[in-house]
Each structure stands twice: as C-alpha cells, then as structure tokens.
Design an enzyme around this catalytic site. Structure first.
Site, PDB file in Angstrom:
ATOM      1  N   SER A  15     -13.066  -3.804  -6.175  1.00 27.74           N
ATOM      2  CA  SER A  15     -12.688  -3.974  -4.772  1.00 27.74           C
ATOM      3  C   SER A  15     -13.858  -4.436  -3.930  1.00 27.74           C
ATOM      4  O   SER A  15     -13.659  -5.025  -2.875  1.00 27.74           O
ATOM      5  CB  SER A  15     -12.102  -2.687  -4.204  1.00 27.74           C
ATOM      6  OG  SER A  15     -12.904  -1.598  -4.494  1.00 27.74           O
ATOM      7  N   GLU A  25      -5.260 -10.102  -4.524  1.00 22.64           N
ATOM      8  CA  GLU A  25      -6.224 -11.165  -4.197  1.00 22.64           C
ATOM      9  C   GLU A  25      -6.708 -11.775  -5.519  1.00 22.64           C
ATOM     10  O   GLU A  25      -7.199 -11.054  -6.396  1.00 22.64           O
ATOM     11  CB  GLU A  25      -7.418 -10.589  -3.435  1.00 22.64           C
ATOM     12  CG  GLU A  25      -7.056 -10.120  -2.042  1.00 22.64           C
ATOM     13  CD  GLU A  25      -8.194  -9.370  -1.350  1.00 22.64           C
ATOM     14  OE1 GLU A  25      -8.249  -9.407  -0.114  1.00 22.64           O
ATOM     15  OE2 GLU A  25      -9.021  -8.731  -2.032  1.00 22.64           O
ATOM     16  N   ASN A  55     -10.510  -6.242   2.236  1.00 19.93           N
ATOM     17  CA  ASN A  55     -11.501  -5.173   2.422  1.00 19.93           C
ATOM     18  C   ASN A  55     -12.623  -5.581   3.377  1.00 19.93           C
ATOM     19  O   ASN A  55     -13.207  -4.737   4.047  1.00 19.93           O
ATOM     20  CB  ASN A  55     -12.090  -4.733   1.081  1.00 19.93           C
ATOM     21  CG  ASN A  55     -11.199  -3.710   0.391  1.00 19.93           C
ATOM     22  OD1 ASN A  55     -10.277  -3.183   1.004  1.00 19.93           O
ATOM     23  ND2 ASN A  55     -11.470  -3.445  -0.875  1.00 19.93           N
TER      24      ASN A  55
HETATM   25  N1  3HC Z   1       2.500   5.558  -6.350  1.00 18.23           N
HETATM   26  C1  3HC Z   1       3.254   6.126  -5.387  1.00 18.23           C
HETATM   27  N2  3HC Z   1       4.603   5.973  -5.325  1.00 18.23           N
HETATM   28  C2  3HC Z   1       5.202   5.186  -6.249  1.00 18.23           C
HETATM   29  C3  3HC Z   1       4.462   4.558  -7.263  1.00 18.23           C
HETATM   30  C4  3HC Z   1       3.058   4.790  -7.288  1.00 18.23           C
HETATM   31  N3  3HC Z   1       2.287   4.261  -8.230  1.00 18.23           N
HETATM   32  N4  3HC Z   1       5.312   3.847  -8.023  1.00 18.23           N
HETATM   33  C5  3HC Z   1       6.530   4.022  -7.524  1.00 18.23           C
HETATM   34  N5  3HC Z   1       6.476   4.832  -6.458  1.00 18.23           N
HETATM   35  C6  3HC Z   1       7.632   5.258  -5.666  1.00 18.23           C
HETATM   36  C7  3HC Z   1       7.636   6.765  -5.502  1.00 18.23           C
HETATM   37  O1  3HC Z   1       8.442   7.320  -6.523  1.00 18.23           O
HETATM   38  C8  3HC Z   1       8.169   7.021  -4.121  1.00 18.23           C
HETATM   39  O2  3HC Z   1       9.484   7.444  -4.139  1.00 18.23           O
HETATM   40  P1  3HC Z   1       9.889   9.018  -4.046  1.00 18.23           P
HETATM   41  O3  3HC Z   1       9.034   9.642  -2.983  1.00 18.23           O
HETATM   42  O4  3HC Z   1      11.332   8.989  -3.728  1.00 18.23           O
HETATM   43  O5  3HC Z   1       9.586   9.543  -5.402  1.00 18.23           O
HETATM   44  C9  3HC Z   1       8.167   5.663  -3.487  1.00 18.23           C
HETATM   45  O6  3HC Z   1       7.602   4.722  -4.364  1.00 18.23           O
HETATM   46  C10 3HC Z   1       7.321   5.670  -2.264  1.00 18.23           C
HETATM   47  O7  3HC Z   1       8.183   5.270  -1.365  1.00 18.23           O
HETATM   48  P2  3HC Z   1       8.029   5.741   0.103  1.00 18.23           P
HETATM   49  O8  3HC Z   1       9.372   5.764   0.678  1.00 18.23           O
HETATM   50  O9  3HC Z   1       7.135   6.931   0.236  1.00 18.23           O
HETATM   51  O10 3HC Z   1       7.275   4.471   0.589  1.00 18.23           O
HETATM   52  P3  3HC Z   1       6.899   4.182   2.021  1.00 18.23           P
HETATM   53  O11 3HC Z   1       7.938   3.346   2.605  1.00 18.23           O
HETATM   54  O12 3HC Z   1       6.504   5.454   2.710  1.00 18.23           O
HETATM   55  O13 3HC Z   1       5.611   3.305   1.796  1.00 18.23           O
HETATM   56  C11 3HC Z   1       3.410   2.816   1.244  1.00 18.23           C
HETATM   57  C12 3HC Z   1       4.526   3.835   1.087  1.00 18.23           C
HETATM   58  C13 3HC Z   1       3.790   1.506   0.611  1.00 18.23           C
HETATM   59  C14 3HC Z   1       2.208   3.413   0.494  1.00 18.23           C
HETATM   60  C15 3HC Z   1       3.137   2.603   2.764  1.00 18.23           C
HETATM   61  O14 3HC Z   1       2.903   3.831   3.382  1.00 18.23           O
HETATM   62  C16 3HC Z   1       1.968   1.703   2.983  1.00 18.23           C
HETATM   63  O15 3HC Z   1       2.075   0.500   2.946  1.00 18.23           O
HETATM   64  N6  3HC Z   1       0.794   2.312   3.249  1.00 18.23           N
HETATM   65  C17 3HC Z   1      -0.449   1.562   3.410  1.00 18.23           C
HETATM   66  C18 3HC Z   1      -1.132   1.485   2.080  1.00 18.23           C
HETATM   67  C19 3HC Z   1      -2.342   0.598   2.128  1.00 18.23           C
HETATM   68  O16 3HC Z   1      -2.753   0.092   3.149  1.00 18.23           O
HETATM   69  N7  3HC Z   1      -2.935   0.421   0.960  1.00 18.23           N
HETATM   70  C20 3HC Z   1      -4.145  -0.374   0.829  1.00 18.23           C
HETATM   71  C21 3HC Z   1      -5.273   0.548   0.677  1.00 18.23           C
HETATM   72  S1  3HC Z   1      -6.798  -0.339   0.610  1.00 18.23           S
HETATM   73  C22 3HC Z   1      -6.953  -0.757  -0.999  1.00 18.23           C
HETATM   74  O17 3HC Z   1      -6.161  -0.424  -1.842  1.00 18.23           O
HETATM   75  C23 3HC Z   1      -8.136  -1.567  -1.346  1.00 18.23           C
HETATM   76  C24 3HC Z   1      -8.964  -0.874  -2.398  1.00 18.23           C
HETATM   77  O18 3HC Z   1      -9.900  -1.844  -2.822  1.00 18.23           O
HETATM   78  C25 3HC Z   1      -9.723   0.331  -1.873  1.00 18.23           C
END
Ligand code: 3HC
Length: 286
Positions: A121, A154, A192
């Site tokens: 990352s 990316e 990032n």
């Molecule tokens: N992890 C989590 N959930 C998963 C999954 C996984 N690997 N695979 C499938 N799922 C499923 C789950 O089962 C869950 O369903 P359940 O709760 O019924 O079991 C479902 O996906 C999650 O659905 P939600 O309804 O909770 O989803 P949301 O609509 O709340 O969205 C989100 C969740 C997509 C994480 C949203 O909150 C979001 O977009 N958040 C921002 C995340 C973000 O910005 N990420 C980037 C971080 S920075 C990065 O990664 C860079 C790195 O270099 C550090």
C-alpha cells in the site's frame, strides 16, 4: 500475446491476502494460497468460507457456487507450490526487505512469463521489482480493505513494467469483478496519497477541536458522505498498518501531514490496534 491467467498464487493470507483469494475464487479462478503455517492458512480458508456462507444465507449466491468457489482454494506453506501460477499476488507483511526476499525467491520459482504483483500500500513497487531478474513482469495490484467489498484496485506500473503485463493485470482485475485504475509508482499511488494525510488530519482534529471519535465519525458520514467515519475506518484498517503507511509516505515525501499523529502512535504502543485487537477508537466484541 498475453498468457491467460488461470491459476493465481496469493502469498500471505492475512486480512488482505484472504480477501484477495476470496475475490479470485469468486471470480472463477484457481488459487494457491501460501502462508507460513498450515494453521494460518486454515484460518484464512475458514474466513473465506464464512463470508461465502453469509452470501448464500442472504440469497446472493447459490450453495453449489459457494462449494465450487471453495473447491478452487488450495493451501500450502511451500512457496515452491506456486511454480505453476500465471500470476502471483504478494500480500505479505509490509516490510521492504521481506517483500524483496519473497520476490527474489518467486522469481526463481515461477515460469518465465508469469506475472509477479505486489499488494503493497505504501512501499515502492520499483524497489520490490528490482529484487527480481524480471522487473518488466512486476506490477502493483493494490486492493482496498475489505477486498471483497471494495471495488477499486490500483494497477501500478514502474518505469520498467511491460505494457503487456500492465494491461494483463488490469484485465485480470476487471475479470474478477473489480474496478481497476492505472497509475505510476509514486508514494501512496493515488488513493493513499490523498487518504492517509486526510485520515491523519481527522485524528489531529480530535484533539484540536476536542471532538469525540463518535462525533467526528458522525460529522464525516453525515457532512461529507463517507460510508464509515474516519475513526471506524482506521480501526478497520488497523492502527499499526495505518501508522506504517503514514511513516512510509512521510519518509518519501517529507510532508508533515503524512507523519503519523502522536495520538495514534501512543495507541499502537498500548496495543490498541483497532478491530483486530478488540479495541482502538472503539471496542469490539468479536
Ligand atoms: N470482510 C467483511 N465483510 C465481508 C467480506 C469481508 N472480507 N466478504 C463478504 N463480506 C460481507 C459480510 O458477510 C457482510 O454481511 P453480513 O454482515 O450480513 O454478514 C457484508 O459483506 C458487509 O456488508 P455491510 O452491509 O456491512 O456493508 P456496508 O454496506 O456496511 O459496507 C463497507 C461496508 C464496504 C466496508 C463500507 O462501510 C465502506 O465502504 N467503508 C469504507 C472502507 C474503506 O474506505 N476502505 C479503504 C480503506 S484504505 C485501504 O484499504 C488502503 C490500504 O492500503 C491501507
């Protein structure tokens, strides 16, 4: 003519590696997942199985498709078992020396026309590629956390990445249902580079404005349309991971906003790493 990507190796099956493996098997691709111990590999497979079962329970996937996807996961603790892979995606610990060693070894093991990708990352893809004899076949494939839910990947090229390799990585990300973007190897790439200093500003405003994490999260969700608040997000990503990325960007760019806020550093020193340790800005039951 680009070689068809039929079998993918994933090195490191932590949160990101397991998520990437899940994306691949859901996309119909065979995966060989490599972890340092059989136990860690099993844990990742269970995690994938759990999310696919949830998808079945919610009517988003047929049981037979779930079973077929799980049937495409193979686990190993031997890097040598990745020899037949067309693409290897490395999602190991974010340490340049660790990644360079892995790439040097993968370079010796996989076929001449295989592609080596890193999910780093914040480290330099160019420096990782330089550990191999095939820097033209090395590319960055940076997935976002949680990989199965976040659409973006990316696709990062160095000065030496061959066009054909860059295009093949892009096409592969699309094939497994992702939304790729193309960029060059620069500190933090695209997202990032913007998100890390922004999250650091969010943490600094906690003390400056004496706002609670709950209120800051409400502010960014309801005032800026973020899907989750910055404190929730740093807890999800992992406070140690965020600090590490901040330090790497600060070392490369020397911009004060990139440096990890002292409040976060103190939290990490106290073992408050976010969701994975059960507490960070918030506490978690699971
Ligand atoms: N992890 C989590 N959930 C998963 C999954 C996984 N690997 N695979 C499938 N799922 C499923 C789950 O089962 C869950 O369903 P359940 O709760 O019924 O079991 C479902 O996906 C999650 O659905 P939600 O309804 O909770 O989803 P949301 O609509 O709340 O969205 C989100 C969740 C997509 C994480 C949203 O909150 C979001 O977009 N958040 C921002 C995340 C973000 O910005 N990420 C980037 C971080 S920075 C990065 O990664 C860079 C790195 O270099 C550090």
């Amino acid at each position: 003519m680009a070689r068809e990507i039929r079998k993918v190796g994933v090195v490191g099956l932590g949160t990101m590696g397991a998520g990437i493996a899940q994306v691949c098997v859901q996309g119909g691709v065979e995966v060989v997942g490599c972890e340092v111990s059989a136990e860690l590999g099993e844990r990742a497979a269970e995690r994938i199985g759990h999310f696919l079962t949830r998808a079945v329970e919610k009517g988003r996937m047929e049981q037979a498709d779930r079973d077929a996807a799980m049937g495409r996961v193979r686990l190993t603790t031997e890097l040598g078992d990745l020899a037949g892979c067309d693409l290897v995606i490395e999602a190991a610990f974010e340490d340049l020396d660790v990644k360079r060693e892995l790439f040097a070894e993968l370079d010796r093991l996989v076929g001449d026309d295989a592609i080596l990708a890193t999910n780093t990352s914040a480290l330099s893809v160019t420096e990782i590629a330089a550990a191999t004899e095939r820097p033209e076949r090395v590319v960055g494939m940076h997935f976002f956390n949680p990989a199965p839910l976040m659409a973006l990947v990316e696709i990062v090229r160095t000065e030496l990445t061959a066009d054909e390799v860059f295009d093949a990585a892009y096409a592969f990300a699309e094939r497994v249902g992702k939304t790729p973007i193309r960029c060059h190897d620069t500190p933090g790439f695209v997202v990032n580079r913007v998100l890390i200093p922004l999250l650091n500003d969010c943490v600094r405003v906690l003390d400056e404005a004496r706002v609670t994490p709950e209120d800051l999260d409400k502010g960014m969700k309801h005032g800026a349309g973020w899907p989750m608040g910055p404190c929730e997000l740093v807890d999800l990503v992992g406070i140690d991971i965020h600090i590490h990325a901040s330090e790497a960007l600060y070392a490369a760019l020397r911009e004060p906003r990139m440096a990890p806020p002292p409040r976060l550093v103190r939290m990490a020193q106290a073992g408050l790493l976010g969701r994975k340790t059960g507490s960070g800005f918030y506490t978690y039951d699971e």
